[in-house]
Design a protein around this motif. Structure first.
Motif, PDB file in Angstrom:
ATOM      1  N   GLU A 249     -44.248  -1.200  42.463  1.00  0.00           N
ATOM      2  CA  GLU A 249     -44.927  -0.277  41.567  1.00  0.00           C
ATOM      3  C   GLU A 249     -44.876  -0.032  40.414  1.00  0.00           C
ATOM      4  O   GLU A 249     -45.589   1.206  40.042  1.00  0.00           O
ATOM      5  CB  GLU A 249     -45.403   0.782  43.212  1.00  0.00           C
ATOM      6  CG  GLU A 249     -45.672   0.099  44.728  1.00  0.00           C
ATOM      7  CD  GLU A 249     -45.724   1.554  45.547  1.00  0.00           C
ATOM      8  OE1 GLU A 249     -45.750   2.163  45.018  1.00  0.00           O
ATOM      9  OE2 GLU A 249     -45.661   0.798  46.251  1.00  0.00           O
TER      10      GLU A 249
ATOM     11  N   SER B 296     -50.530  -3.500  42.505  1.00  0.00           N
ATOM     12  CA  SER B 296     -49.316  -2.831  42.674  1.00  0.00           C
ATOM     13  C   SER B 296     -48.875  -2.580  44.436  1.00  0.00           C
ATOM     14  O   SER B 296     -50.447  -2.177  45.394  1.00  0.00           O
ATOM     15  CB  SER B 296     -49.708  -1.256  42.279  1.00  0.00           C
ATOM     16  OG  SER B 296     -49.831  -1.599  41.205  1.00  0.00           O
ATOM     17  N   GLY B 297     -48.040  -2.085  45.299  1.00  0.00           N
ATOM     18  CA  GLY B 297     -48.154  -2.356  46.539  1.00  0.00           C
ATOM     19  C   GLY B 297     -48.107  -3.330  47.302  1.00  0.00           C
ATOM     20  O   GLY B 297     -48.146  -3.493  48.755  1.00  0.00           O
ATOM     21  N   ASN B 298     -48.541  -4.506  46.577  1.00  0.00           N
ATOM     22  CA  ASN B 298     -48.744  -5.660  47.266  1.00  0.00           C
ATOM     23  C   ASN B 298     -48.705  -6.483  46.542  1.00  0.00           C
ATOM     24  O   ASN B 298     -49.099  -7.765  46.878  1.00  0.00           O
ATOM     25  CB  ASN B 298     -50.194  -6.118  47.419  1.00  0.00           C
ATOM     26  CG  ASN B 298     -50.943  -4.655  47.835  1.00  0.00           C
ATOM     27  OD1 ASN B 298     -51.814  -5.186  49.385  1.00  0.00           O
ATOM     28  ND2 ASN B 298     -51.640  -3.819  48.080  1.00  0.00           N
TER      29      ASN B 298
ATOM     30  N   ILE C  34     -57.524  -4.973  50.080  1.00  0.00           N
ATOM     31  CA  ILE C  34     -56.990  -4.794  48.400  1.00  0.00           C
ATOM     32  C   ILE C  34     -57.489  -6.567  48.319  1.00  0.00           C
ATOM     33  O   ILE C  34     -57.511  -7.587  48.159  1.00  0.00           O
ATOM     34  CB  ILE C  34     -55.004  -4.704  48.583  1.00  0.00           C
ATOM     35  CG1 ILE C  34     -54.840  -4.188  49.085  1.00  0.00           C
ATOM     36  CG2 ILE C  34     -55.093  -4.444  47.448  1.00  0.00           C
ATOM     37  CD1 ILE C  34     -55.848  -2.470  48.544  1.00  0.00           C
TER      38      ILE C  34
ATOM     39  N   VAL D   9     -56.135 -10.220  48.662  1.00  0.00           N
ATOM     40  CA  VAL D   9     -54.609  -9.655  48.682  1.00  0.00           C
ATOM     41  C   VAL D   9     -54.282 -11.181  49.968  1.00  0.00           C
ATOM     42  O   VAL D   9     -53.915 -11.827  49.631  1.00  0.00           O
ATOM     43  CB  VAL D   9     -53.955  -8.800  47.952  1.00  0.00           C
ATOM     44  CG1 VAL D   9     -52.530  -9.211  48.545  1.00  0.00           C
ATOM     45  CG2 VAL D   9     -54.273  -8.602  47.031  1.00  0.00           C
ATOM     46  N   ASP D  10     -54.782 -10.324  50.749  1.00  0.00           N
ATOM     47  CA  ASP D  10     -54.936 -10.969  52.516  1.00  0.00           C
ATOM     48  C   ASP D  10     -55.959 -11.354  53.119  1.00  0.00           C
ATOM     49  O   ASP D  10     -57.071 -10.665  52.604  1.00  0.00           O
ATOM     50  CB  ASP D  10     -53.932 -10.024  53.657  1.00  0.00           C
ATOM     51  CG  ASP D  10     -52.643  -9.149  52.473  1.00  0.00           C
ATOM     52  OD1 ASP D  10     -51.433  -9.817  52.819  1.00  0.00           O
ATOM     53  OD2 ASP D  10     -53.300  -7.861  52.550  1.00  0.00           O
TER      54      ASP D  10
ATOM     55  N   GLU E 102     -45.805  -8.295  48.282  1.00  0.00           N
ATOM     56  CA  GLU E 102     -44.878  -9.553  48.963  1.00  0.00           C
ATOM     57  C   GLU E 102     -45.387 -10.492  48.644  1.00  0.00           C
ATOM     58  O   GLU E 102     -44.148 -11.480  48.422  1.00  0.00           O
ATOM     59  CB  GLU E 102     -45.532  -9.215  49.736  1.00  0.00           C
ATOM     60  CG  GLU E 102     -47.027  -9.151  50.963  1.00  0.00           C
ATOM     61  CD  GLU E 102     -47.070  -8.141  50.883  1.00  0.00           C
ATOM     62  OE1 GLU E 102     -47.287  -7.272  49.456  1.00  0.00           O
ATOM     63  OE2 GLU E 102     -47.776  -8.751  51.512  1.00  0.00           O
ATOM     64  N   TYR E 103     -46.500 -11.348  47.813  1.00  0.00           N
ATOM     65  CA  TYR E 103     -46.599 -12.764  47.685  1.00  0.00           C
ATOM     66  C   TYR E 103     -46.011 -13.275  46.332  1.00  0.00           C
ATOM     67  O   TYR E 103     -45.317 -14.678  47.335  1.00  0.00           O
ATOM     68  CB  TYR E 103     -48.356 -13.176  47.743  1.00  0.00           C
ATOM     69  CG  TYR E 103     -48.195 -13.369  48.440  1.00  0.00           C
ATOM     70  CD1 TYR E 103     -48.078 -13.976  50.415  1.00  0.00           C
ATOM     71  CD2 TYR E 103     -50.235 -11.907  49.092  1.00  0.00           C
ATOM     72  CE1 TYR E 103     -48.768 -13.737  51.122  1.00  0.00           C
ATOM     73  CE2 TYR E 103     -49.889 -11.638  49.990  1.00  0.00           C
ATOM     74  CZ  TYR E 103     -49.692 -11.912  51.406  1.00  0.00           C
ATOM     75  OH  TYR E 103     -51.119 -11.269  52.655  1.00  0.00           O
TER      76      TYR E 103
END
Lengths: 309, 342
Positions: free
Chosen positions: A183, A15-17, A133, A97-98, A19-20
């Motif tokens: 989210e 959630s909030g991530n 994250i 995540v990153d 983008e990928y």
């Protein structure tokens, strides 16, 4: 479609991530739509032009994950994001995540229902910092027609929409908006924004269904779920019949269900301009575990169903 | 400024004193002030340039407190909470009731009358009362009414070399930093929203966001800080003296990732200390602002406050100074906000 689903399951979308996952979806659908955009909240909206009637098909795209709150050498302490239970994550592999860091979740206390994330840590390998994250590494298995893995109750819906976009492009009547909402686990947030902005005439929410929380005899393996009602929404009967008649005609196996609990995505759609709202589901076994199970037939039939709305 | 703001009473629902004070302070420095019917103040600050995205800075003007629920036959006030509380902090506290500022004390029955069981548990609010020195309902009703709000009595005071204790630091720190920014020339246009009713469900901010329709919002807050004995390091949330805290995610919202990267960059470029909030507890106006209209990219910047939601919150003065600086730097750099959309 199975490969698509497996790809989606391997892309972290805490959630909030998301983008990928959005990048992946865009790469898959960009030639099968008239327009796509990420709204100011973070939802991915894919539009296929049609007549004046507008239909929004919505599914969440996020999954639970972890926020690193403190670091002591290679021990990372963390808090949960979303809803997965602490006990369920012990012994599971995780990845940043990153970045490249990976690790495994270890419990510092007895593993039972009382276990909290604050009594656990990640044994980390690679560079990680407070504020990073982490997501669960998905362990995907196919046994017969069944797929097992983490977050299937959300990501199977993403695969369904992705496939439905490809099938619907230039074969549609209504104007279609496919809303991948962000989210969702943090309070059905994305769907509220998407519904407000699109304010469609009709909304179909794709969700997971579960035998144990069903008030009817609808069950895993019996076809996709067409929800009569839940504690949030009751679908207008004429609207429901408008598509179940087509399901009958096209031999799409479905079961009418009444679910104990609904998803607030449908409420959001109702509230935004009074959209006619329906909920279609695929059955999930072992919900909220890292070994959720779905039937491939269900999600294939759900794609067909979306072509017949 | 912060001292004056903290010493004003503004329990949710009765924030007029705070509202009037703010209007008086900012009036000479802003282009336009709108007072919404609910009590929100929306101020437009004209800068040298118009930024590519509309930006709103939000600070809530209400504070936690109590409210008179009933008056007993023998003149004691029964009360309920306005906002969330740890009941353990209430006993024996000095309060002031209603517009006439009637002094009172929160009490319970004497310890020698309590059973062993009662002595060992936390006293629930339902068993407490406020003593205003009245001996009958009739006498009490001359001074207070059902529905009067009750504020804590706690003077703003410096403690130690670099700390302050006060009530209502949540969120007068946000209000003070925003007023301070408004009083200075701005590089870019922005909206300042001083909002009501955060403590009772972030409803004021919702109206403010619908009114302003921002693309980006920064929520200025006070947040939890438990860097005290008995708290393990990974549960401390924030530390005093390490600068303002930027939230990643809490119970109410997930901050926009790129907006947070942007704020960290601004802080680093200007050598302003900051820290990340390291728990996922709490919530604030970002909850409702981010969902308004077509969605709003939000970030939350807070001053770490020990004993938040109590009459004696403690903050570090350098944290506040860095917070004020970072807020101003952020607003002066919002012309570069396009980066967030790349």
């Amino acid at each position: 479609m199975i490969n698509t689903l497996k790809n989606i399951m391997n892309i972290p979308s805490v959630s909030g991530n998301e983008e990928y996952l959005k990048e992946y979806i865009i790469s898959e659908i960009k030639n099968y739509c008239d327009e796509y955009y990420v709204d100011n909240f973070g939802n991915l909206i894919v539009k296929i032009n049609g007549n004046d009637e507008t239909l929004m098909i919505n599914t969440p795209m996020d999954e639970s994950g972890f926020l690193i709150t403190h670091k002591e050498e290679n021990k990372l302490y963390f808090a949960g994001i979303g809803g997965i239970s602490p006990k369920e994550t012990v012994g599971k592999f995780v990845k940043a995540v990153d970045g490249e860091a990976k690790g495994i979740i270890v419990a510092d206390k007895e593993i039972n229902d009382e276990l909290k994330f604050s009594d656990m840590h990640i044994e980390a390998f690679g560079e990680a910092e407070t504020g990073d994250i982490f997501a669960l590494e998905n362990s995907i298995n196919q046994l017969g027609d069944n797929i097992f893995g983490y977050a299937l109750s959300r990501k199977a819906g993403v695969a369904v929409l992705l496939e439905a976009i490809k099938k619907s492009y230039k074969n549609n009547t209504k104007t279609l908006y496919f809303a991948f909402s962000a989210e969702d686990l943090l309070g059905f947030k994305g769907a509220k924004v998407a519904s407000n902005v699109i304010s469609p005439d009709y909304t179909v929410v794709i969700t997971s269904s579960c035998e144990q929380k069903n008030l009817t005899d609808a069950k895993f393996g019996g076809g996709i779920a067409v929800r009569i009602k839940d504690n949030i929404v009751i679908t207008n009967k004429a609207f429901r019949k408008s598509f179940t008649d087509k399901f009958d005609k096209n031999d799409i196996p479905y079961q009418l269900e009444i679910a104990e609990k609904g998803v607030f995505n449908s409420e959001a759609a109702y509230n935004a301009g009074g959209s006619q709202t329906a909920v279609l589901g695929y059955f999930v076994k072992n919900p909220d575990t890292t070994y959720e199970c779905i039937s491939i037939k269900d999600i294939e039939n759900l794609v067909k169903a979306l072509e017949n709305l | 400024m912060l001292e004056k703001l903290c010493n004003l009473n503004g329990v949710s629902g009765t924030t007029d004193a705070v509202k009037d004070f703010i209007i008086n302070e900012i009036k000479p420095y802003v282009t336009e002030i709108t007072v919404m019917p609910c009590g929100n103040i929306i101020a437009f600050k004209k800068g040298k340039y118009t930024p590519p995205k509309k930006v709103m800075a939000d600070a809530h003007i209400d504070e936690v407190g109590l409210i008179v629920k009933d008056i007993t036959d023998d003149g004691y006030l029964k009360f309920d909470e306005v906002g969330g509380f740890d009941e353990r902090i209430l006993l024996s506290k000095r309060v002031t009731v209603g517009e006439n500022c009637i002094p009172g004390i929160i009490g319970i029955k004497a310890v020698h009358l309590a059973t062993k069981e009662e002595r060992e548990k936390v006293v629930p609010i339902s068993e407490m009362y406020i003593d205003i020195g009245a001996f009958s309902k009739e006498e009490a009703e001359k001074y207070v009414k059902k529905g009067d709000t009750i504020a804590f009595v706690s003077e703003y005071k410096k403690i130690g070399q670099n700390s302050v204790k006060a009530k209502a630091l949540d969120d007068r720190v946000g209000v003070a930093a925003l007023i301070s920014a408004l009083k200075k020339d701005a590089e870019y246009d922005y909206y300042a929203a001083f909002t009501v009713s955060e403590e009772i469900g972030t409803v004021g901010a919702q109206s403010a966001a619908e009114f302003v329709k921002p693309d980006i919002a920064i929520i200025l807050e006070g947040t939890t800080c438990s860097d005290v004995p008995g708290t393990r390091e990974h549960e401390q949330s924030t530390n005093q003296g390490k600068g303002p805290a930027l939230s990643v995610v809490d119970r109410a919202s997930y901050s926009d990732k790129k907006l947070n990267v942007f704020i960290k960059k601004i802080a680093n470029e200007n050598n302003i200390d900051f820290q990340l909030k390291r728990t996922v507890m709490g919530g604030n106006n970002a909850r409702s602002i981010q969902l308004s209209g077509g969605g709003v990219k939000t970030a939350v910047l807070s001053v770490p406050l020990r004993y938040i939601h109590s009459p004696v919150s403690v903050m570090n003065i350098s944290d506040y100074e860095n917070y004020e600086k970072l807020v101003k730097c952020f607003l002066d750099n919002i012309g570069r906000a396009g980066e967030i959309y790349d």
